[in-house]
Design a protein around this motif. Structure first.
Motif, PDB file in Angstrom:
ATOM      1  N   LEU A 116       0.824  -1.257   0.013  1.00 42.76           N
ATOM      2  CA  LEU A 116       0.416   0.015   0.014  1.00 42.76           C
ATOM      3  C   LEU A 116       0.878   1.398  -0.255  1.00 42.76           C
ATOM      4  O   LEU A 116       1.467   1.728   0.522  1.00 42.76           O
ATOM      5  N   VAL A 117       0.970   1.879  -1.175  1.00 39.88           N
ATOM      6  CA  VAL A 117       1.756   3.098  -1.133  1.00 39.88           C
ATOM      7  C   VAL A 117       0.568   4.474  -0.908  1.00 39.88           C
ATOM      8  O   VAL A 117      -0.298   4.425  -2.115  1.00 39.88           O
ATOM      9  N   GLU A 118       0.529   5.358  -0.586  1.00 40.58           N
ATOM     10  CA  GLU A 118      -0.495   6.154   0.151  1.00 40.58           C
ATOM     11  C   GLU A 118       0.756   7.839  -0.392  1.00 40.58           C
ATOM     12  O   GLU A 118       1.223   7.972  -0.947  1.00 40.58           O
ATOM     13  N   SER A 119      -0.706   9.389  -1.408  1.00 41.83           N
ATOM     14  CA  SER A 119       0.354   9.814  -1.913  1.00 41.83           C
ATOM     15  C   SER A 119      -0.554  10.918  -1.540  1.00 41.83           C
ATOM     16  O   SER A 119      -1.970  10.287  -1.174  1.00 41.83           O
ATOM     17  N   GLY A 120      -0.588  11.883  -2.207  1.00 40.92           N
ATOM     18  CA  GLY A 120      -1.289  13.447  -2.243  1.00 40.92           C
ATOM     19  C   GLY A 120      -1.052  14.763  -0.751  1.00 40.92           C
ATOM     20  O   GLY A 120      -1.645  15.267  -1.099  1.00 40.92           O
ATOM     21  N   GLY A 121      -0.061  13.806   0.165  1.00 43.85           N
ATOM     22  CA  GLY A 121       0.148  14.123   1.256  1.00 43.85           C
ATOM     23  C   GLY A 121       0.502  15.936   1.235  1.00 43.85           C
ATOM     24  O   GLY A 121       0.923  15.779   0.629  1.00 43.85           O
ATOM     25  N   GLY A 122       0.686  17.057   2.582  1.00 41.95           N
ATOM     26  CA  GLY A 122       1.223  18.152   2.199  1.00 41.95           C
ATOM     27  C   GLY A 122       1.104  19.101   3.015  1.00 41.95           C
ATOM     28  O   GLY A 122       0.396  19.043   4.158  1.00 41.95           O
ATOM     29  N   THR A 123       1.265  19.946   2.996  1.00 42.04           N
ATOM     30  CA  THR A 123       0.868  21.250   3.634  1.00 42.04           C
ATOM     31  C   THR A 123       0.285  22.573   3.220  1.00 42.04           C
ATOM     32  O   THR A 123       0.153  23.188   2.061  1.00 42.04           O
ATOM     33  N   VAL A 124      -1.608  23.325   3.904  1.00 38.52           N
ATOM     34  CA  VAL A 124      -2.192  23.547   3.234  1.00 38.52           C
ATOM     35  C   VAL A 124      -2.330  24.538   4.619  1.00 38.52           C
ATOM     36  O   VAL A 124      -2.008  24.173   5.683  1.00 38.52           O
TER      37      VAL A 124
ATOM     38  N   ALA B   2      -5.849  26.634   6.931  1.00 38.96           N
ATOM     39  CA  ALA B   2      -7.017  26.195   7.488  1.00 38.96           C
ATOM     40  C   ALA B   2      -8.113  26.328   5.748  1.00 38.96           C
ATOM     41  O   ALA B   2      -8.092  26.854   5.547  1.00 38.96           O
ATOM     42  N   GLY B   3      -9.654  25.547   5.712  1.00 36.76           N
ATOM     43  CA  GLY B   3     -10.103  25.569   5.044  1.00 36.76           C
ATOM     44  C   GLY B   3      -9.940  25.359   3.506  1.00 36.76           C
ATOM     45  O   GLY B   3     -10.915  25.090   2.798  1.00 36.76           O
ATOM     46  N   ASP B   4      -8.977  25.240   3.668  1.00 36.34           N
ATOM     47  CA  ASP B   4      -8.227  24.419   1.996  1.00 36.34           C
ATOM     48  C   ASP B   4      -8.169  22.671   1.875  1.00 36.34           C
ATOM     49  O   ASP B   4      -9.517  22.259   2.667  1.00 36.34           O
TER      50      ASP B   4
ATOM     51  N   GLN C  16     -11.096  12.285   0.377  1.00 37.26           N
ATOM     52  CA  GLN C  16     -10.757  13.265  -0.150  1.00 37.26           C
ATOM     53  C   GLN C  16     -10.888  14.061   1.030  1.00 37.26           C
ATOM     54  O   GLN C  16     -12.449  13.858   1.623  1.00 37.26           O
ATOM     55  N   MET C  17     -10.220  15.649   1.165  1.00 38.64           N
ATOM     56  CA  MET C  17     -10.953  16.088   2.216  1.00 38.64           C
ATOM     57  C   MET C  17     -10.714  17.667   2.484  1.00 38.64           C
ATOM     58  O   MET C  17      -9.869  18.758   1.581  1.00 38.64           O
ATOM     59  N   ASN C  18     -11.877  17.703   2.520  1.00 41.03           N
ATOM     60  CA  ASN C  18     -12.196  19.418   2.188  1.00 41.03           C
ATOM     61  C   ASN C  18     -12.434  19.934   3.400  1.00 41.03           C
ATOM     62  O   ASN C  18     -12.301  19.744   4.813  1.00 41.03           O
ATOM     63  N   SER C  19     -12.236  21.666   3.434  1.00 42.22           N
ATOM     64  CA  SER C  19     -12.106  22.408   5.127  1.00 42.22           C
ATOM     65  C   SER C  19     -11.894  21.618   6.110  1.00 42.22           C
ATOM     66  O   SER C  19     -11.897  22.002   7.550  1.00 42.22           O
ATOM     67  N   LEU C  20     -10.632  21.448   5.836  1.00 42.40           N
ATOM     68  CA  LEU C  20      -9.573  21.172   5.952  1.00 42.40           C
ATOM     69  C   LEU C  20      -8.729  21.705   7.847  1.00 42.40           C
ATOM     70  O   LEU C  20      -9.574  23.256   7.907  1.00 42.40           O
ATOM     71  N   LYS C  21      -9.106  21.311   8.932  1.00 44.11           N
ATOM     72  CA  LYS C  21      -8.241  22.279  10.453  1.00 44.11           C
ATOM     73  C   LYS C  21      -7.154  22.170  10.396  1.00 44.11           C
ATOM     74  O   LYS C  21      -6.985  20.705  10.320  1.00 44.11           O
ATOM     75  N   PRO C  22      -6.374  22.420  11.408  1.00 43.89           N
ATOM     76  CA  PRO C  22      -5.240  22.637  12.504  1.00 43.89           C
ATOM     77  C   PRO C  22      -5.650  20.778  12.962  1.00 43.89           C
ATOM     78  O   PRO C  22      -4.157  20.327  13.031  1.00 43.89           O
ATOM     79  N   GLU C  23      -6.486  20.854  13.370  1.00 44.12           N
ATOM     80  CA  GLU C  23      -6.422  19.334  13.987  1.00 44.12           C
ATOM     81  C   GLU C  23      -6.435  18.259  13.448  1.00 44.12           C
ATOM     82  O   GLU C  23      -6.438  17.590  13.883  1.00 44.12           O
ATOM     83  N   ASP C  24      -6.214  18.353  11.983  1.00 42.43           N
ATOM     84  CA  ASP C  24      -5.994  17.345  11.353  1.00 42.43           C
ATOM     85  C   ASP C  24      -4.616  17.160  10.885  1.00 42.43           C
ATOM     86  O   ASP C  24      -4.615  16.160   9.813  1.00 42.43           O
TER      87      ASP C  24
ATOM     88  N   THR D 178      -0.199  18.209   7.356  1.00 39.88           N
ATOM     89  CA  THR D 178      -0.198  19.653   7.895  1.00 39.88           C
ATOM     90  C   THR D 178      -1.230  20.972   7.403  1.00 39.88           C
ATOM     91  O   THR D 178      -0.917  21.103   6.430  1.00 39.88           O
ATOM     92  N   VAL D 179      -1.637  21.138   8.784  1.00 41.72           N
ATOM     93  CA  VAL D 179      -2.910  21.862   8.546  1.00 41.72           C
ATOM     94  C   VAL D 179      -2.348  23.298   9.352  1.00 41.72           C
ATOM     95  O   VAL D 179      -2.557  23.556  10.441  1.00 41.72           O
ATOM     96  N   SER D 180      -2.130  24.952   8.274  1.00 36.45           N
ATOM     97  CA  SER D 180      -1.756  25.642   9.042  1.00 36.45           C
ATOM     98  C   SER D 180      -2.881  26.678   9.396  1.00 36.45           C
ATOM     99  O   SER D 180      -3.799  26.885   8.520  1.00 36.45           O
ATOM    100  N   SER D 181      -3.137  27.166  10.605  1.00 38.44           N
ATOM    101  CA  SER D 181      -3.975  27.643  10.844  1.00 38.44           C
ATOM    102  C   SER D 181      -3.791  29.378  10.164  1.00 38.44           C
ATOM    103  O   SER D 181      -2.673  29.783   9.625  1.00 38.44           O
TER     104      SER D 181
END
Length: 123
Positions: free
Chosen positions: A4-12, A14-16, A82-90, A120-123
């Protein structure tokens, strides 16, 4: 052997939004339920979402319900989150998992795990 290989992570911000993908390989995947878990620093691994082999049955954790959606393409052997409306706690490392049983939030029910992808979700 299942990989299993994950991809798509990153730094965004909040709200992205972000879309994680898990590419799976291996004959043992036939009929397997797939799941996404996450682990934040100094916290236990947490269930995020699970989907059955057919894709018909899905279960999303209350903490992300209404914001995260799980889907799979059996022909391509991929599972997306699919992750929408991301929060720092995510913010966490997100892991893809596969297991022979039905959809479940219990991590020990999954036999195969990916290496994880950082979100990583920044505020």
């Amino acid at each position: 052997q299942v990989q299993l290989v994950e991809s798509g992570g990153g730094t965004v911000q909040a709200g992205d939004s972000l879309r994680l993908s898990c590419a799976a390989s291996g004959r043992a995947l036939s009929g397997a339920a797939m799941g996404w878990f996450r682990q934040a620093p100094e916290k236990d691994r947490e269930f995020v979402a699970s989907i059955s082999w057919s894709g018909f049955n899905k279960w999303v954790a209350d903490a992300v319900k209404g914001r995260f959606t799980i889907s799979r393409d059996t022909a391509q052997n991929t599972v997306d989150l699919q992750m929408n409306s991301l929060k720092p706690e995510d913010t966490a490392i997100y892991y893809c998992a596969a297991g022979a049983g039905g959809i479940t939030s219990v991590a020990t029910s999954y036999s195969y795990w990916g290496q994880g992808t950082q979100v990583t979700v920044s505020s």
